[in-house]
Design a protein around this motif. Sequence first.
Motif, PDB file in Angstrom:
ATOM      1  N   VAL A   1     -30.289  82.360 -33.021  1.00  0.00           N
ATOM      2  CA  VAL A   1     -29.195  81.404 -33.157  1.00  0.00           C
ATOM      3  C   VAL A   1     -27.968  81.965 -32.438  1.00  0.00           C
ATOM      4  CG1 VAL A   1     -30.015  80.434 -35.325  1.00  0.00           C
ATOM      5  CG2 VAL A   1     -28.492  82.404 -35.370  1.00  0.00           C
ATOM      6  N   ASP A   2     -27.152  81.075 -31.905  1.00  0.00           N
ATOM      7  CA  ASP A   2     -25.897  81.540 -31.321  1.00  0.00           C
ATOM      8  C   ASP A   2     -24.787  81.424 -32.365  1.00  0.00           C
ATOM      9  OD1 ASP A   2     -25.079  78.839 -31.385  1.00  0.00           O
ATOM     10  OD2 ASP A   2     -25.782  78.492 -29.340  1.00  0.00           O
ATOM     11  N   ILE A   3     -23.583  81.817 -31.990  1.00  0.00           N
ATOM     12  CA  ILE A   3     -22.468  81.843 -32.924  1.00  0.00           C
ATOM     13  C   ILE A   3     -22.185  80.448 -33.492  1.00  0.00           C
ATOM     14  CG2 ILE A   3     -19.986  82.198 -33.120  1.00  0.00           C
ATOM     15  CD1 ILE A   3     -21.469  84.759 -33.124  1.00  0.00           C
ATOM     16  N   GLN A   4     -22.204  79.428 -32.641  1.00  0.00           N
ATOM     17  CA  GLN A   4     -21.895  78.072 -33.088  1.00  0.00           C
ATOM     18  C   GLN A   4     -22.942  77.567 -34.072  1.00  0.00           C
ATOM     19  OE1 GLN A   4     -19.034  76.318 -32.401  1.00  0.00           O
ATOM     20  NE2 GLN A   4     -19.844  74.967 -33.983  1.00  0.00           N
ATOM     21  N   GLU A   5     -24.223  77.844 -33.800  1.00  0.00           N
ATOM     22  CA  GLU A   5     -25.285  77.401 -34.701  1.00  0.00           C
ATOM     23  C   GLU A   5     -25.176  78.099 -36.055  1.00  0.00           C
ATOM     24  OE1 GLU A   5     -28.849  76.340 -31.516  1.00  0.00           O
ATOM     25  OE2 GLU A   5     -28.553  78.409 -32.170  1.00  0.00           O
ATOM     26  N   ALA A   6     -24.869  79.389 -36.035  1.00  0.00           N
ATOM     27  CA  ALA A   6     -24.695  80.118 -37.293  1.00  0.00           C
ATOM     28  C   ALA A   6     -23.514  79.554 -38.078  1.00  0.00           C
ATOM     29  CB  ALA A   6     -24.483  81.602 -37.012  1.00  0.00           C
ATOM     30  N   LYS A   7     -22.431  79.229 -37.388  1.00  0.00           N
ATOM     31  CA  LYS A   7     -21.254  78.663 -38.048  1.00  0.00           C
ATOM     32  C   LYS A   7     -21.575  77.301 -38.658  1.00  0.00           C
ATOM     33  CE  LYS A   7     -16.496  77.236 -37.131  1.00  0.00           C
ATOM     34  NZ  LYS A   7     -15.446  77.078 -36.096  1.00  0.00           N
ATOM     35  N   ASP A   8     -22.316  76.450 -37.933  1.00  0.00           N
ATOM     36  CA  ASP A   8     -22.688  75.129 -38.452  1.00  0.00           C
ATOM     37  C   ASP A   8     -23.552  75.264 -39.698  1.00  0.00           C
ATOM     38  OD1 ASP A   8     -21.288  73.958 -36.399  1.00  0.00           O
ATOM     39  OD2 ASP A   8     -23.055  73.555 -35.159  1.00  0.00           O
ATOM     40  N   LEU A   9     -24.489  76.214 -39.690  1.00  0.00           N
ATOM     41  CA  LEU A   9     -25.357  76.410 -40.848  1.00  0.00           C
ATOM     42  C   LEU A   9     -24.554  76.881 -42.052  1.00  0.00           C
ATOM     43  CD1 LEU A   9     -28.135  76.588 -42.190  1.00  0.00           C
ATOM     44  CD2 LEU A   9     -28.358  78.893 -41.239  1.00  0.00           C
ATOM     45  N   LEU A  10     -23.678  77.857 -41.863  1.00  0.00           N
ATOM     46  CA  LEU A  10     -22.875  78.360 -42.970  1.00  0.00           C
ATOM     47  C   LEU A  10     -21.954  77.278 -43.523  1.00  0.00           C
ATOM     48  CD1 LEU A  10     -21.898  81.856 -41.538  1.00  0.00           C
ATOM     49  CD2 LEU A  10     -23.541  81.384 -43.343  1.00  0.00           C
ATOM     50  N   ASN A  11     -21.411  76.461 -42.626  1.00  0.00           N
ATOM     51  CA  ASN A  11     -20.525  75.381 -43.064  1.00  0.00           C
ATOM     52  C   ASN A  11     -21.290  74.374 -43.932  1.00  0.00           C
ATOM     53  OD1 ASN A  11     -17.890  73.938 -42.852  1.00  0.00           O
ATOM     54  ND2 ASN A  11     -19.169  72.382 -41.889  1.00  0.00           N
ATOM     55  N   ALA A  12     -22.513  74.025 -43.525  1.00  0.00           N
ATOM     56  CA  ALA A  12     -23.328  73.090 -44.305  1.00  0.00           C
ATOM     57  C   ALA A  12     -23.703  73.690 -45.655  1.00  0.00           C
ATOM     58  CB  ALA A  12     -24.583  72.700 -43.529  1.00  0.00           C
TER      59      ALA A  12
END
Length: 202
Positions: A131-142
């Motif tokens: 995962v890249d940084i943006q994908e990790a951020k989206d997952l944590l946000n959800a």
Amino acid sequence: MSAITDRARDFWDRISPRERNLVVLLALATPIVVALWLGSAIHDGLDAMEHHNDRERKALAAVETMRAKGESKPLVDDSLTGMPSDLPSLQTYVSNAAKKAKLDIKSISPRSPQTKSGFQSQTANFQVDKVDIQEAKDLLNALETDSKYVAVTKLELSRDFRDKDKLRADVDVTAYAREAPKAGSGDAGSAGGSATKASTTK
């Protein structure tokens, strides 16, 4: 050593003045070319290191943001009045969050529920690769926003050795609920009340 020196002297004597000039130029140019090559290699290495450090800084910033967000909404407030007495299915919860982030999580491992001080909690662990940084951020946000009774309680990020721009995340998610009422407690109270009323009537 003397044999090498003699051969070099014989070679120098045999070549023409023009060839001697070319040998001198080559001798002068070689260290310059080597120095330029070393400088370029060092510069590329520094660029790669800076790129890596920049990615690490972004990852740490994302972690700190999520952590601060979790600390800013403690469960000890008026939200306790709406806290359910049943723990959600963490496998379903994490899967839905992954779908929002457009990620595929192959395995989710829930642990046994725990009860303490009138509250229940359950933790599930999962890993997600590449995962890249943006994908990790989206997952944590959800994970953090879909329910105020579920929080990310552990996050470890490591670099993918095959793809330097990708990360591997090891995540713990914990759900919270009120302690479920003991079975039969309401019925027992009701029966006791009826018996007391009957005795008084007699």
